[in-house]
Design a protein around this motif. Structure first.
Motif, short mmCIF file in Angstrom:
data_model
loop_
_atom_site.label_atom_id
_atom_site.label_comp_id
_atom_site.label_asym_id
_atom_site.label_seq_id
_atom_site.Cartn_x
_atom_site.Cartn_y
_atom_site.Cartn_z
N PHE A 133 0.83 -1.19 0.00
CA PHE A 133 0.00 0.00 0.00
C PHE A 133 0.87 1.25 0.00
CE2 PHE A 133 -3.03 -3.07 1.49
CZ PHE A 133 -4.25 -2.62 0.99
N GLN A 134 0.36 2.25 -0.69
CA GLN A 134 1.01 3.55 -0.73
C GLN A 134 1.21 4.06 0.69
OE1 GLN A 134 -1.31 5.91 -3.35
NE2 GLN A 134 -0.02 7.69 -3.15
N ILE A 135 0.13 3.98 1.48
CA ILE A 135 0.25 4.27 2.91
C ILE A 135 0.38 2.90 3.59
CG2 ILE A 135 -0.93 5.19 4.92
CD1 ILE A 135 -2.50 6.93 2.72
N VAL A 136 1.53 2.67 4.23
CA VAL A 136 1.83 1.32 4.72
C VAL A 136 0.74 0.82 5.67
CG1 VAL A 136 4.30 1.42 4.38
CG2 VAL A 136 3.31 2.25 6.52
N GLN A 137 0.48 -0.48 5.62
CA GLN A 137 -0.60 -1.08 6.40
C GLN A 137 -0.08 -2.23 7.26
OE1 GLN A 137 -3.83 -0.17 6.29
NE2 GLN A 137 -3.73 1.29 4.63
N PRO A 138 0.71 -1.92 8.28
CA PRO A 138 1.18 -3.02 9.14
C PRO A 138 0.11 -3.41 10.15
CG PRO A 138 2.04 -0.95 9.96
CD PRO A 138 1.18 -0.61 8.76
N PHE A 139 0.35 -4.53 10.84
CA PHE A 139 -0.42 -4.81 12.05
C PHE A 139 0.38 -4.16 13.17
CE2 PHE A 139 -1.10 -8.45 9.18
CZ PHE A 139 -2.44 -8.21 8.90
N PRO A 140 -0.03 -2.96 13.61
CA PRO A 140 0.89 -2.11 14.37
C PRO A 140 1.37 -2.71 15.69
CG PRO A 140 -1.35 -1.20 14.37
CD PRO A 140 -1.32 -2.33 13.37
N ARG A 141 0.56 -3.52 16.35
CA ARG A 141 0.95 -4.01 17.67
C ARG A 141 1.52 -5.43 17.63
NH1 ARG A 141 -3.96 -1.82 18.47
NH2 ARG A 141 -4.87 -3.78 19.10
N THR B 107 6.91 0.63 15.84
CA THR B 107 8.11 1.37 16.26
C THR B 107 9.15 1.45 15.14
OG1 THR B 107 9.18 -0.62 17.10
CG2 THR B 107 7.83 0.61 18.66
N LEU B 108 8.89 0.86 13.99
CA LEU B 108 9.86 0.90 12.89
C LEU B 108 9.92 2.31 12.28
CD1 LEU B 108 9.07 -2.36 10.88
CD2 LEU B 108 11.10 -1.91 12.24
N THR B 109 11.04 2.61 11.65
CA THR B 109 11.14 3.85 10.88
C THR B 109 10.30 3.71 9.61
OG1 THR B 109 12.99 3.01 9.62
CG2 THR B 109 13.51 4.24 11.63
N LEU B 110 10.10 4.83 8.90
CA LEU B 110 9.30 4.75 7.67
C LEU B 110 9.93 3.77 6.68
CD1 LEU B 110 6.94 5.72 5.91
CD2 LEU B 110 8.48 7.45 4.97
N ALA B 111 11.25 3.87 6.49
CA ALA B 111 11.90 2.96 5.55
C ALA B 111 11.71 1.52 6.01
CB ALA B 111 13.39 3.30 5.45
N GLY B 112 11.79 1.30 7.32
CA GLY B 112 11.60 -0.04 7.87
C GLY B 112 10.19 -0.53 7.61
N ARG B 113 9.20 0.36 7.79
CA ARG B 113 7.81 -0.05 7.58
C ARG B 113 7.54 -0.36 6.11
NH1 ARG B 113 4.58 4.49 10.48
NH2 ARG B 113 6.66 5.39 10.79
N LYS B 114 8.22 0.37 5.23
CA LYS B 114 8.07 0.08 3.79
C LYS B 114 8.65 -1.31 3.48
CE LYS B 114 6.80 4.30 1.99
NZ LYS B 114 6.02 4.66 0.82
N ARG B 115 9.76 -1.63 4.10
CA ARG B 115 10.36 -2.95 3.91
C ARG B 115 9.46 -4.04 4.47
NH1 ARG B 115 16.05 -3.74 3.18
NH2 ARG B 115 16.75 -1.91 2.05
N LEU B 116 8.85 -3.74 5.61
CA LEU B 116 7.96 -4.72 6.23
C LEU B 116 6.75 -4.97 5.32
CD1 LEU B 116 7.07 -6.50 8.55
CD2 LEU B 116 6.07 -4.52 9.65
N GLU B 117 6.24 -3.90 4.74
CA GLU B 117 5.13 -4.00 3.81
C GLU B 117 5.49 -4.98 2.68
OE1 GLU B 117 2.41 -2.33 4.47
OE2 GLU B 117 1.27 -2.40 2.61
N LEU B 118 6.72 -4.84 2.22
CA LEU B 118 7.21 -5.70 1.16
C LEU B 118 7.37 -7.14 1.65
CD1 LEU B 118 8.00 -5.02 -1.70
CD2 LEU B 118 10.33 -4.61 -0.94
#
Lengths: 287, 318, 251
Positions: free
Chosen positions: C85-93, C139-150
């Motif tokens: 997603f353009q706006i990352v969609q993690p399971f935050p917790r 708690t990840l950085t934006l770059a980290g969250r983008k990687r997680l999304e991937l």
């Protein structure tokens, strides 16, 4: 006969618009469901009742007084209590207003008792006969007052700075904050305005309906239905929903018997939620 | 989680609980037995609500609807001549079917809309029960056959019944918590779009949680109806049956297995206190409790006790 | 080249707005295709329709030779289409590890969470998140969250992957790392549709580019010639001349 039912529906619909107005405002702007709403209406009705009983003030004249009396406490309640949970999930905000409602409703039950009271208009206003249609004057006056109330709030949101700020926060809270609008204050003002409108609506209702704390759940239910029917958060939507429900209930009462008028509203609500969750005229998504 | 197999743990929990309940049945006076009965009723409702409201994060207010449905279904089935045990099982089946159907209808709604839809179901059912006089007795209420024991035995019998229900709800919740279903529900609660995009059958998971919650609420209503042996619509469809389980789950910590049980114990204690000291204003005091709870302890007592272990979790959530 | 994804005359209206207006295109197996266009051109709507978030108003979507339009998004995901997603969609917790395990569990590649966690390690290593595996996703950085999304998307073992602006908001060094990662994903045999605003990335990653403009395919061909196309340049420059309100309405 059918025309008479239609007139009854219109008169009821005007009152329904006023009942739902504050509820819709809070839901639309603060994104919370205010379970307190029904009790605020009943509180306004009691204020009108006692002003009438003690000082002989007409319920119609009591409406602005009730509005003013409710405004400040509601402002403080929002700022001090409700504001703290606004960012929380639905479960939390809903539970909070439910708890507040338990307190207010229980307080009213303790002070006013559950038995119904009625404002007796002296002299009675009688019934007009317009082209063969019976129009009770008290209902007509209350309906007219309700329309005035809705129009007043509409003008307020259109023309005043506070009103524009409320609309701005509703449309995009973050953008509004960036433009320098004090969002927390706007939330509190919105809540206070909604409570004031509920109080005034209650005063108008007291001219027609018996008053009791146990009636609050009914008003809350109507407000739900009207919001879902008319679509959330716009004043024209509230008016459309209010008149829509008034007319549907009047015809429903004719066909199914008056004891089922309330059921019609709830079944309608359930069907709407299933098939048109954005309201019959709604366009704004809710996700 | 310890290394012991879950089955052994479950058996141990069940054994301890059964022993404690047996002790209450033998040693306790009627007040204690009534208290224990209410506790197990509350725990059943809180555990069942927690599946859909806590794990999946869908703010359901349908508990009262299914509690009332269960009570009346039991009444109608017994009036048709079924023995109570068969009627209770029948009620569980009816609640399952109704829950699955209702879930199919309203689980696509989100947030406020889901909450209202679930709330309205109870009102609609109450109106139906009120007007279907020939079947339900309408507003006059309905009598259920007494079970032919002595009064003391009856009290203990129903305590046992609610205990069985609460234990079943607890074990089911524990099972779900450990299975992929529980994980899926947690993911739905945190981000259901993302869960669906990864291939999770979110509709099935939500429906399963909702249906199981409805079965327990319905069964609780059925046992309640037999216990009090007289039901009327304003009692069994009371919205407080929807709200109290939420408060208990919030008290104990939502989305955990033990939270609802802890919450039920604490809530019952507080309620006893209020009933005694604020006869007329106990609902208002309950409201105050709710407000304070939501404002100051939204994560529940459970979280307060385990705050050290979950510091990172909290940091992330804030 | 056999097409893995085919869109035939695909449309999607929102009220009176045609977000997608008769889009026909195909993506071949193992291709890395760029999908570009000005804001509001319909790129994200296209991804949403293909992945089942929105039902199409008209037209067909074929994936691996089977028609998939109108299917629920989880079914489409299990057939092998993943997206970020353009706006990352993690399971935050959840932890980073469990976020990735979710991808494995939900795509039914493991029947238990513990097995899914075992399998997740590979994707964490692949995306360089292994160190962070016990960290909570929020708690990840934006770059980290983008990687997680991937990593989450890859964990579903997709055949086709939509990358929706994975580079937005990243700095130059992070973009280089992301480009290198895209190359390694393609090397695994995954077909990639890359939605991008940064033309440098498009030029480096994609041999072929599709340009969407006002819901229609404006150009489709080799990257160099498409980006030099006068109409494409006009579409981008023209979009800047459109008043913001109108752009917002289309988006």
């Amino acid at each position: 006969m059918l025309a008479q039912i239609f007139v009854n529906g219109l008169l009821l619909g005007a009152l329904y618009s006023a009942i739902a107005l504050g509820f819709s405002l809070v839901w639309g702007v603060l994104n919370i469901i205010n379970i307190l709403h029904g009790s605020l209406i009943v509180l306004g009705a009691y204020l009108a009742f006692f002003l009438n009983a003690w000082f002989g003030i007409s319920p119609f004249a009591a409406a602005p007084v009730a509005a003013m009396v409710l405004f400040i406490p509601a402002f403080l309640l929002q700022l001090g209590v409700i504001n703290r949970v606004l960012a929380k999930p639905v479960l939390i905000t809903l539970t909070l207003t439910f708890g507040l409602n338990l307190m207010l409703n229980n307080a009213m039950l303790t002070v006013f008792r559950a038995d119904y009271r009625k404002v007796v208009l002296d002299p009675p206003l009688g019934v007009l006969d317009i082209a063969g249609l019976a129009v009770p004057v008290d209902r007509l006056a209350a309906g007219a007052g309700a329309i005035c109330l809705v129009a007043l709030v509409w003008l307020l949101t259109r023309t005043t700075q506070i009103g524009r700020a409320i609309v701005a926060v509703r449309m995009d809270r973050d953008a509004a904050a960036l433009m320098g609008i004090p969002v927390a204050t706007v939330y509190a003002l919105t809540f206070a305005l909604a409570a004031a409108v509920a109080g005034a609506a209650g005063a108008l209702l007291s001219a027609i309906f018996p008053i009791s704390p146990v009636a609050s759940a009914g008003y809350l239910g109507k407000a739900f239905v009207i919001c879902v029917l008319g679509g959330l958060g716009s004043i024209p939507g509230v008016v459309a929903g209010g008149f829509g429900l008034g007319i549907i209930e009047s015809y429903g009462a004719l066909w199914l018997g008056p004891e089922h008028a309330g059921t019609v509203a709830f079944v309608l609500l359930l069907l709407l939620l299933l098939f048109r969750p954005n309201g019959l005229f709604g366009r704004k998504g809710f996700e | 989680m310890s290394g012991r197999p879950a089955v052994v743990q479950d058996a141990a929990i069940a054994l301890i609980a059964v022993t404690a309940v047996a002790a209450v049945a033998v040693l306790g006076d009627n007040y204690v037995v009534r208290l224990a009965t209410t506790l197990f009723l509350y725990a059943s409702l809180a555990l069942s609500w927690n599946l859909i409201g806590g794990y999946a994060g869908y703010p359901s207010f349908a508990t009262a609807a299914f509690f009332g449905l269960g009570a009346y279904a039991n009444g109608v089935l017994q009036a048709a001549g079924l023995p109570f045990a068969v009627a209770w099982i029948g009620v569980a089946g009816i609640a399952a079917v109704c829950g699955a159907l209702l879930g199919f209808c309203i689980l696509h709604l989100r947030g406020h809309y889901f909450a209202i839809a679930s709330l309205v179901v109870g009102d609609v059912l109450r109106e139906i029960v009120n007007s279907w006089t020939s079947l339900t007795g309408g507003g006059m209420g309905m009598n259920l056959p007494l079970i032919a024991f002595s009064a003391d035995m009856q009290a203990r019998f129903f305590m046992g019944g609610f205990f069985g229900l609460a234990l079943a709800a607890f074990l089911v919740a524990r099972l779900i918590d450990r299975r992929p279903l529980g994980f899926t529900l947690r993911c739905i609660e945190q981000n259901d779009t993302a869960a669906a995009m990864l291939g999770a059958d979110t509709r099935f998971a939500k429906s399963a949680a909702f249906t199981i919650a409805c079965i327990f609420a319905g069964a609780a209503g059925a046992i309640y109806a037999s216990w009090v042996s007289y039901i009327d619509p304003t009692d069994v469809f009371d919205v407080l049956y929807s709200v109290k389980p939420i408060i208990m789950a919030l008290l104990g910590g939502i989305g955990t297995v033990t939270g609802p049980v802890i919450g039920a114990v604490v809530f019952l204690g507080l309620e006893e206190l209020f009933w005694r000291n604020f006869l007329e204003t106990h609902e208002g005091v309950l409201g105050l409790l709710v407000v304070l709870l939501v404002l100051f302890l939204p994560d529940g007592i459970h979280r307060l006790l385990t705050i050290g272990r979950h510091r990172t979790w909290r940091a992330a959530a804030s | 080249m056999t097409p893995i994804l085919e869109l035939r005359n695909l449309s999607r209206h929102f009220g009176g707005v045609n977000a997608l207006d008769g889009v026909t295109l195909s993506v071949g197996e193992n291709e890395v295709v760029g999908l570009i266009g000005p804001n509001g051109a319909g790129k994200t709507t296209l991804v949403n329709v293909v992945t089942g978030v929105h039902a199409p108003s008209g037209g067909e979507v074929h994936f691996c030779g089977e028609r998939i339009d109108g299917l629920r998004s989880d079914r489409i995901a299990r057939r092998g289409i993943a997206r970020t997603f353009q706006i990352v969609q993690p399971f935050p917790r959840l932890t980073v590890l469990d976020n990735v395990a979710a991808g494995i569990l939900f795509s039914r590649r493991a029947s238990s969470l513990s097995r899914a966690r075992d399998l997740a390690a590979e994707y964490l290593a692949f995306t360089g998140l292994y160190e962070a595996c016990n960290q909570v996703a929020a708690t990840l950085t934006l770059a980290g969250r983008k990687r997680l999304e991937l990593a989450k998307s890859l964990a579903t073992d997709p055949k086709l992957l939509f990358l929706d602006e994975v580079n937005a908001g990243l700095n130059t060094a992070e973009i280089d790392a992301a480009l290198e990662l895209i190359g390694r994903i393609a090397a695994r045999g995954i077909t990639i549709v890359l939605i991008e605003h940064v033309m440098k990335v498009v030029r480096r990653a994609c041999r072929r580019v599709i340009v969407l403009h006002q819901g229609k395919v404006l150009a489709d061909g080799p990257t160099g010639s498409v980006l030099a196309d006068r109409r494409v340049v006009d579409a981008y420059l023209g979009a800047r001349a459109v008043p913001p309100a109108q752009v917002g309405a289309i988006a």
